[in-house]
Motif scaffolding. Structure first.
Motif, short mmCIF file in Angstrom:
data_model
loop_
_atom_site.label_atom_id
_atom_site.label_comp_id
_atom_site.label_asym_id
_atom_site.label_seq_id
_atom_site.Cartn_x
_atom_site.Cartn_y
_atom_site.Cartn_z
N ARG A 49 47.75 76.61 71.14
CA ARG A 49 48.47 75.77 70.19
C ARG A 49 48.20 76.17 68.74
O ARG A 49 47.22 76.81 68.41
N ASP A 50 49.16 75.81 67.89
CA ASP A 50 48.94 75.70 66.45
C ASP A 50 49.78 74.51 66.00
O ASP A 50 50.21 73.71 66.82
N GLU A 51 49.99 74.36 64.71
CA GLU A 51 50.65 73.14 64.23
C GLU A 51 52.12 73.04 64.65
O GLU A 51 52.68 71.95 64.74
N ILE A 184 49.50 83.01 68.92
CA ILE A 184 49.16 81.60 69.11
C ILE A 184 47.75 81.50 69.69
O ILE A 184 47.44 82.14 70.70
N GLY A 220 44.77 69.51 68.49
CA GLY A 220 43.87 70.64 68.27
C GLY A 220 42.41 70.28 68.44
O GLY A 220 41.53 71.08 68.13
#
Length: 244
Positions: A49-51, A184, A220
């Motif tokens: 994941r990221d934003e 990612i 996160g």
């Protein structure tokens, strides 16, 4: 934060993630560890994941007797996310075939392609030759009950390779990154977890495990994963797998 001090709106939510997983469960493309056609051997879950993006990959290694022999041994990647090029779930391009005959003999019986060839001593796994164990006590000591007195079935043999060859069963970094964005970040990896029994109408959004994983992906923050249920993804917990 932007220049005005306002927090940017998150691009996705845990609700969005669970909705996609539930839809795949409805479409039979979410992993069923007791799939009647596949004897389960090993499984792994990886979260990225990221934003703006999320991806979840569940690997299910097993033996599909309809394929037979090496064609029945595969790692099926179930891929979910909002940044993948394929439809969420799995398709024919997400099956990894990782075994082959060595140069000496056919690994399996040539008539039914379902049990070890008693003459063979080696097999190729991930381009490396490994030894084949025909000692029945070896399997019994690992808790593998052999179904027949005069043969060792392929799924029994594969289960005997655990845990020593777990890593070789799993997808490589390249195989993963061929299917999700290369940049990612990975946030979590599990080889033990409590998996919903989809054949018994359990769905991911009702699973404590996947609700927590969805929260980890949303925020996160890995501390949201606090399992309270006993892991059940080991093949022994899914005795109906492969028995159709």
């Amino acid at each position: 934060m932007n220049i005005f001090g306002f927090k940017k709106k998150q691009e996705y939510s845990s609700k969005d993630i669970l909705k996609q997983l539930d839809k795949c469960a409805e479409d039979f493309t979410f992993p069923m560890l007791d799939n009647g056609y596949v004897y389960p051997v090993h499984s792994k879950l990886s979260a990225y994941r990221d934003e703006k993006r999320w991806a979840l990959i569940i690997e299910v290694i097993g033996f599909n007797y309809r394929g037979g022999g090496h064609n029945g041994i595969s790692n099926c990647l179930h891929i979910f996310g909002n940044c993948i090029e394929t439809k969420p779930g799995t398709d024919n391009n997400n099956f990894l075939y990782i075994t082959d005959d060595s140069s000496e003999h056919s690994t399996f019986d040539e008539e039914y392609l379902e049990s070890l060839n008693p003459e063979t001593k080696t097999m190729v796994l991930r381009d490396k030759e490994i030894d084949i164990n025909h000692n029945r006590d070896f399997y019994l000591k690992k808790g593998i009950e052999l179904e027949e007195n005069d043969k060792i079935f392929i799924w029994e043999f594969l289960r005997g390779l655990e845990p020593e060859y777990s890593k070789e069963f799993e997808a490589t970094e390249k195989e993963i990154r061929d299917r999700i964005p290369t940049d990612i970040p990975k946030i979590m990896e599990l080889t033990e977890w409590n998996h919903p029994d989809c054949a018994d109408s359990e769905i991911p959004s009702k699973s404590k495990t996947f609700k927590q994983i969805a929260k980890v992906l949303e925020t996160g923050q890995t501390e949201f994963y606090k399992p309270t249920e006993k892991p059940n993804n080991h093949w022994k917990n899914w005795p109906d797998g492969g028995t159709l």
